[in-house]
Write a protein that holds these residues in place. Structure first.
Motif, short mmCIF file in Angstrom:
data_model
loop_
_atom_site.label_atom_id
_atom_site.label_comp_id
_atom_site.label_asym_id
_atom_site.label_seq_id
_atom_site.Cartn_x
_atom_site.Cartn_y
_atom_site.Cartn_z
N VAL A 30 0.85 -1.18 0.00
CA VAL A 30 0.00 0.00 0.00
C VAL A 30 0.89 1.24 0.00
O VAL A 30 1.52 1.55 1.00
N SER A 31 0.96 1.93 -1.15
CA SER A 31 1.79 3.12 -1.29
C SER A 31 1.12 4.06 -2.28
O SER A 31 0.91 3.69 -3.43
N ILE A 32 0.80 5.26 -1.84
CA ILE A 32 0.10 6.19 -2.73
C ILE A 32 0.94 6.57 -3.93
O ILE A 32 0.45 6.65 -5.05
N SER A 33 2.25 6.79 -3.76
CA SER A 33 3.06 7.24 -4.89
C SER A 33 3.12 6.18 -5.98
O SER A 33 3.08 6.49 -7.16
N GLY A 34 3.19 4.91 -5.61
CA GLY A 34 3.22 3.85 -6.60
C GLY A 34 1.93 3.75 -7.38
O GLY A 34 1.93 3.50 -8.59
N TYR A 35 0.79 3.95 -6.71
CA TYR A 35 -0.49 3.85 -7.39
C TYR A 35 -0.71 4.99 -8.37
O TYR A 35 -1.41 4.85 -9.35
N LEU A 36 -0.13 6.12 -8.10
CA LEU A 36 -0.34 7.27 -8.97
C LEU A 36 0.58 7.24 -10.18
O LEU A 36 0.37 7.97 -11.14
N THR A 37 1.62 6.41 -10.17
CA THR A 37 2.55 6.38 -11.29
C THR A 37 2.50 5.08 -12.09
O THR A 37 2.86 5.06 -13.25
N SER A 38 2.09 3.99 -11.49
CA SER A 38 2.04 2.70 -12.17
C SER A 38 0.62 2.14 -12.03
O SER A 38 0.27 1.62 -10.99
N PHE A 39 -0.18 2.25 -13.10
CA PHE A 39 -1.59 1.89 -12.99
C PHE A 39 -2.12 1.46 -14.36
O PHE A 39 -1.50 1.71 -15.39
N LEU A 40 -3.27 0.82 -14.34
CA LEU A 40 -3.98 0.46 -15.58
C LEU A 40 -5.01 1.52 -15.93
O LEU A 40 -5.18 1.89 -17.07
N ASP A 41 -5.73 2.00 -14.93
CA ASP A 41 -6.68 3.11 -15.09
C ASP A 41 -6.94 3.68 -13.70
O ASP A 41 -6.73 3.01 -12.69
N ARG A 42 -7.39 4.92 -13.65
CA ARG A 42 -7.70 5.58 -12.38
C ARG A 42 -8.78 6.62 -12.62
O ARG A 42 -8.76 7.34 -13.61
N GLN A 43 -9.74 6.67 -11.69
CA GLN A 43 -10.85 7.62 -11.78
C GLN A 43 -11.33 7.94 -10.37
O GLN A 43 -11.13 7.16 -9.45
N LEU A 44 -12.02 9.07 -10.24
CA LEU A 44 -12.64 9.40 -8.96
C LEU A 44 -13.87 8.53 -8.77
O LEU A 44 -14.61 8.26 -9.71
N GLN A 45 -14.07 8.08 -7.53
CA GLN A 45 -15.23 7.27 -7.19
C GLN A 45 -16.42 8.19 -6.96
O GLN A 45 -16.29 9.26 -6.36
N ASP A 46 -17.59 7.78 -7.44
CA ASP A 46 -18.83 8.49 -7.16
C ASP A 46 -19.23 8.11 -5.73
O ASP A 46 -19.64 6.97 -5.48
N LEU A 47 -19.08 9.03 -4.80
CA LEU A 47 -19.33 8.72 -3.39
C LEU A 47 -20.81 8.64 -3.05
O LEU A 47 -21.17 8.16 -1.98
N THR A 48 -21.68 9.06 -3.96
CA THR A 48 -23.12 8.94 -3.68
C THR A 48 -23.61 7.51 -3.85
O THR A 48 -24.56 7.10 -3.20
N ASN A 49 -22.96 6.74 -4.74
CA ASN A 49 -23.38 5.35 -4.93
C ASN A 49 -22.20 4.37 -4.88
O ASN A 49 -22.36 3.19 -5.19
N ASN A 50 -21.02 4.87 -4.49
CA ASN A 50 -19.81 4.04 -4.33
C ASN A 50 -19.43 3.26 -5.58
O ASN A 50 -19.02 2.11 -5.51
N THR A 51 -19.58 3.90 -6.75
CA THR A 51 -19.20 3.24 -7.99
C THR A 51 -18.12 4.02 -8.72
O THR A 51 -17.92 5.22 -8.49
N VAL A 52 -17.44 3.33 -9.62
CA VAL A 52 -16.44 3.95 -10.49
C VAL A 52 -16.36 3.09 -11.75
O VAL A 52 -16.45 1.87 -11.68
N SER A 53 -16.21 3.72 -12.90
CA SER A 53 -16.03 2.99 -14.15
C SER A 53 -14.56 3.06 -14.54
O SER A 53 -13.99 4.15 -14.62
#
Length: 180
Positions: free
Chosen positions: A61-84
């Motif tokens: 669990v490391s924030i810097s690694g997730y922000l630089t090495s990823f397949l896709d990233r998006q903000l989660q919709d906190l009203t229904n806890n979903t993300v595409s």
């Protein structure tokens, strides 16, 4: 010819990159599962969460690694806890989730790398060709904000008190010498 055209239109749109088919899936992200360390009752509210698809080989669990090495990233919709997210088919992946108590855009997170409230990682899973929606559980952890003495300090007296500051208030009764 008409039958072939109908068959092509009925198929899900997949993108092939490097021999791997990719698809966009709507994930219901359950981040309610906490680590074995309990938070105190004074939990700050979550105003922003980013969900990041990473290879299954990512295990820490490391924030810097997730922000630089990823397949896709998006903000989660906190009203229904979903993300595409756009993810590879039939490939082991994990979802990471990083939450913040500030209201942030994706670009603000990427540019400023603000201090996270906590972070989590799912177990490995794969998306199949007929998956359009999937529920994923992410185990959430608080982050270490600071330590005293600071990391990699040498020549510390054996009786020096060690202080660890977490990103969230902790329940001291759940933290022991065996806590990992």
């Amino acid at each position: 010819v008409l039958l072939l055209l109908i068959a092509l239109v009925a198929c899900k749109s997949l993108k092939n990159e490097g021999g791997t088919d990719w698809v966009t899936v709507k994930f219901a992200v359950d981040g309610s599962k906490q680590s074995s360390i309990n938070y105190s009752s004074s939990i700050s509210s979550i105003n922003t969460a980013i969900v990041i698809a990473v290879p299954a080989s990512v295990t820490s669990v490391s924030i810097s690694g997730y922000l630089t090495s990823f397949l896709d990233r998006q903000l989660q919709d906190l009203t229904n806890n979903t993300v595409s997210l756009r993810v590879p088919l039939n490939t082991p992946i994990r979802l990471a989730k990083v939450v913040f108590n500030q209201s942030l855009t994706l670009q603000q997170i990427l540019d400023a790398r603000p201090t996270a409230l906590n972070i989590g990682l799912s177990d490995p899973f794969s998306v199949k060709g007929d998956d359009t929606q999937k529920t994923i559980i992410i185990k959430m952890y608080p982050l270490v904000v600071s330590t005293n003495p600071v990391d990699e300090t040498n020549d510390i007296a054996i009786d020096t008190a060690i202080e660890i500051t977490f990103s969230k208030a902790m329940d001291n009764s759940t933290i022991t010498t065996n806590t990992t």
